[in-house]
Structures are given as structure tokens and as C-alpha cells.
Design a protein around this motif. Structure first.
Motif, PDB file in Angstrom:
ATOM      1  N   ILE A  88       0.865  -1.181   0.000  1.00  0.00           N
ATOM      2  CA  ILE A  88       0.000   0.000   0.000  1.00  0.00           C
ATOM      3  C   ILE A  88       0.899   1.229   0.000  1.00  0.00           C
ATOM      4  N   GLY A  89       0.637   2.145  -0.940  1.00  0.00           N
ATOM      5  CA  GLY A  89       1.435   3.374  -1.005  1.00  0.00           C
ATOM      6  C   GLY A  89       1.191   4.280   0.184  1.00  0.00           C
ATOM      7  N   SER A  90      -0.099   4.528   0.500  1.00  0.00           N
ATOM      8  CA  SER A  90      -0.431   5.328   1.682  1.00  0.00           C
ATOM      9  C   SER A  90      -1.766   4.854   2.244  1.00  0.00           C
ATOM     10  N   ALA A  91      -1.892   4.963   3.565  1.00  0.00           N
ATOM     11  CA  ALA A  91      -3.117   4.522   4.230  1.00  0.00           C
ATOM     12  C   ALA A  91      -3.546   5.563   5.247  1.00  0.00           C
ATOM     13  N   GLU A  92      -4.866   5.757   5.333  1.00  0.00           N
ATOM     14  CA  GLU A  92      -5.447   6.624   6.351  1.00  0.00           C
ATOM     15  C   GLU A  92      -6.543   5.842   7.051  1.00  0.00           C
ATOM     16  N   VAL A  93      -6.443   5.760   8.375  1.00  0.00           N
ATOM     17  CA  VAL A  93      -7.413   5.010   9.171  1.00  0.00           C
ATOM     18  C   VAL A  93      -8.138   5.987  10.080  1.00  0.00           C
ATOM     19  N   ARG A  94      -9.447   6.089   9.864  1.00  0.00           N
ATOM     20  CA  ARG A  94     -10.300   6.958  10.685  1.00  0.00           C
ATOM     21  C   ARG A  94     -11.359   6.083  11.321  1.00  0.00           C
ATOM     22  N   GLY A  95     -11.150   5.709  12.533  1.00  0.00           N
ATOM     23  CA  GLY A  95     -12.083   4.824  13.222  1.00  0.00           C
ATOM     24  C   GLY A  95     -11.340   4.038  14.285  1.00  0.00           C
ATOM     25  N   ASP A  96     -12.044   3.107  14.881  1.00  0.00           N
ATOM     26  CA  ASP A  96     -11.491   2.356  16.005  1.00  0.00           C
ATOM     27  C   ASP A  96     -11.453   0.857  15.710  1.00  0.00           C
ATOM     28  N   ARG A  97     -10.452   0.198  16.298  1.00  0.00           N
ATOM     29  CA  ARG A  97     -10.317  -1.252  16.276  1.00  0.00           C
ATOM     30  C   ARG A  97     -10.218  -1.835  14.857  1.00  0.00           C
ATOM     31  N   ASN A  98      -9.589  -1.121  13.962  1.00  0.00           N
ATOM     32  CA  ASN A  98      -9.348  -1.616  12.609  1.00  0.00           C
ATOM     33  C   ASN A  98      -7.982  -2.293  12.554  1.00  0.00           C
ATOM     34  N   GLU A  99      -7.814  -3.208  11.595  1.00  0.00           N
ATOM     35  CA  GLU A  99      -6.532  -3.884  11.394  1.00  0.00           C
ATOM     36  C   GLU A  99      -6.122  -3.777   9.940  1.00  0.00           C
ATOM     37  N   VAL A 100      -4.856  -3.431   9.722  1.00  0.00           N
ATOM     38  CA  VAL A 100      -4.276  -3.398   8.384  1.00  0.00           C
ATOM     39  C   VAL A 100      -3.014  -4.243   8.435  1.00  0.00           C
ATOM     40  N   ASP A 115      -7.139   2.231  19.178  1.00  0.00           N
ATOM     41  CA  ASP A 115      -7.063   0.770  19.251  1.00  0.00           C
ATOM     42  C   ASP A 115      -6.936   0.106  17.884  1.00  0.00           C
ATOM     43  N   ASN A 116      -6.277   0.756  16.947  1.00  0.00           N
ATOM     44  CA  ASN A 116      -6.041   0.193  15.620  1.00  0.00           C
ATOM     45  C   ASN A 116      -4.700  -0.537  15.604  1.00  0.00           C
ATOM     46  N   GLU A 117      -4.592  -1.558  14.746  1.00  0.00           N
ATOM     47  CA  GLU A 117      -3.345  -2.305  14.580  1.00  0.00           C
ATOM     48  C   GLU A 117      -2.937  -2.265  13.128  1.00  0.00           C
ATOM     49  N   ILE A 118      -1.704  -1.816  12.880  1.00  0.00           N
ATOM     50  CA  ILE A 118      -1.178  -1.722  11.528  1.00  0.00           C
ATOM     51  C   ILE A 118       0.182  -2.389  11.513  1.00  0.00           C
ATOM     52  N   GLU A 119       0.324  -3.396  10.642  1.00  0.00           N
ATOM     53  CA  GLU A 119       1.581  -4.125  10.534  1.00  0.00           C
ATOM     54  C   GLU A 119       1.988  -4.224   9.078  1.00  0.00           C
ATOM     55  N   ALA A 120       3.279  -4.078   8.830  1.00  0.00           N
ATOM     56  CA  ALA A 120       3.829  -4.233   7.486  1.00  0.00           C
ATOM     57  C   ALA A 120       5.256  -4.726   7.589  1.00  0.00           C
ATOM     58  N   ARG A 121       5.716  -5.348   6.537  1.00  0.00           N
ATOM     59  CA  ARG A 121       7.114  -5.784   6.530  1.00  0.00           C
ATOM     60  C   ARG A 121       8.027  -4.565   6.537  1.00  0.00           C
ATOM     61  N   GLU A 122       7.606  -3.499   5.826  1.00  0.00           N
ATOM     62  CA  GLU A 122       8.385  -2.258   5.771  1.00  0.00           C
ATOM     63  C   GLU A 122       7.427  -1.079   5.900  1.00  0.00           C
ATOM     64  N   LEU A 123       7.760  -0.140   6.768  1.00  0.00           N
ATOM     65  CA  LEU A 123       6.911   1.028   7.023  1.00  0.00           C
ATOM     66  C   LEU A 123       7.603   2.313   6.611  1.00  0.00           C
ATOM     67  N   GLY A 124       6.811   3.231   6.032  1.00  0.00           N
ATOM     68  CA  GLY A 124       7.296   4.577   5.735  1.00  0.00           C
ATOM     69  C   GLY A 124       6.976   5.486   6.905  1.00  0.00           C
ATOM     70  N   THR A 125       6.554   6.702   6.638  1.00  0.00           N
ATOM     71  CA  THR A 125       6.249   7.672   7.686  1.00  0.00           C
ATOM     72  C   THR A 125       4.934   7.335   8.382  1.00  0.00           C
ATOM     73  N   THR A 126       4.847   7.697   9.670  1.00  0.00           N
ATOM     74  CA  THR A 126       3.624   7.452  10.431  1.00  0.00           C
ATOM     75  C   THR A 126       3.199   8.718  11.158  1.00  0.00           C
ATOM     76  N   ASP A 127       1.880   8.916  11.240  1.00  0.00           N
ATOM     77  CA  ASP A 127       1.284  10.031  11.966  1.00  0.00           C
ATOM     78  C   ASP A 127       0.110   9.466  12.753  1.00  0.00           C
ATOM     79  N   ASP A 128       0.287   9.328  14.050  1.00  0.00           N
ATOM     80  CA  ASP A 128      -0.722   8.697  14.913  1.00  0.00           C
ATOM     81  C   ASP A 128      -1.281   9.740  15.873  1.00  0.00           C
ATOM     82  N   SER A 129      -2.542  10.133  15.677  1.00  0.00           N
ATOM     83  CA  SER A 129      -3.154  11.123  16.561  1.00  0.00           C
ATOM     84  C   SER A 129      -4.207  10.497  17.478  1.00  0.00           C
TER      85      SER A 129
END
Length: 138
Positions: A88-100, A115-129
Motif C-alpha cells: 500500500i502506497g499510503s493509508a489513512e485510518v479513521r475509526g477504532d479497532r481496525n486492522e491493516v 485501538d487500531n493495529e497496523i503491521e507491514a514488513r516495511e513502514l514509511g512515515t507514520t502520523d498517529d493522533s
């Protein structure tokens, strides 16, 4: 009892899937076509986009399960959705308890929920509010 719906390969700009949330059986959908943008709206949908060529996916609703190959963008708006992709080039998660879960690279990630979970083999930039989100490499 699950129902499966297969959409034939058609050129499109948007595919919209809606399901009843009144206790009706789960709906399974497989898309084998080509689309620039796919929007999935509903509850308890199982959507297979692994054989499709899709640039952008937007998931709205709750408890949807989406499998995809390579995506340029992903937007999740809802609760308890589960998305699995190759990259995935870019992802935006707006909500609760989602998994990517991404097998390869996940570029820029923006999380605006809890309460979201995001896992990838390689991660770029992250912005967690949000709160209690887990964003990590596996």
C-alpha cells in the motif's frame, strides 16, 4: 449461510457494495476486474480484490474484511474492519479497532482513531493522533 457474488471484469470508476445489517447472512464479493477506485460500504462484507487491478480502496462501515493485491491508497472509515494487502502506497485510518496487514511495504500512514493495529514488513512515515494504536513492522 454466506452468499457469494462475483462481479465480471468491467471498466469502472467506482464499485459500491452495501449490505443489510438486520441480521441477514454475510455477503462475500470477489472482483476480478480493473478499477481506479473502489468504495466498499456496509457491514460484515467479505471482499476479495486480490485478482483485481485497483488503485484506491475506501472502506466505510463496520466489520468488513478486504483482501487486495497492490494499492496506491487505502482509506478506512469505520470500526473493526480488517484489510490485508500485498503493498500500500499510503493509508489513512479513521475509526477504532481496525486492522491493516501488509505483506510488503506500507508507505505513509495516518491514524485518526483508537485501538487500531497496523503491521507491514516495511513502514514509511507514520502520523498517529489516536490512543492505543499499534503501528509496527513484522
Amino acid at each position: 449461510m454466506n452468499r457469494r457474488l462475483t462481479i465480471p471484469a468491467l471498466a469502472c470508476a467506482l464499485v459500491l457494495v452495501a449490505a443489510c445489517s438486520n441480521g441477514a447472512p454475510d455477503v462475500d464479493l470477489r472482483w476480478d476486474g480493473q478499477c481506479d477506485a473502489v468504495a466498499i460500504e456496509g457491514v460484515d462484507l467479505d471482499v476479495d480484490l486480490e485478482r483485481a487491478t485497483v488503485q484506491s480502496v475506501t472502506v466505510r462501515g463496520d466489520r468488513n474484511d478486504v483482501d487486495a493485491a497492490d494499492l496506491a491508497t487505502l482509506v478506512i472509515e469505520g470500526q473493526e474492519n480488517d484489510v490485508h494487502a500485498q503493498s500500500i502506497g499510503s493509508a489513512e485510518v479513521r475509526g477504532d479497532r481496525n486492522e491493516v496487514d501488509v505483506d510488503g511495504r506500507l508507505g505513509a500512514v495516518v491514524v485518526q482513531g483508537n485501538d487500531n493495529e497496523i503491521e507491514a514488513r516495511e513502514l514509511g512515515t507514520t502520523d498517529d493522533s489516536g490512543d492505543r494504536n499499534v503501528i509496527r513492522t513484522d
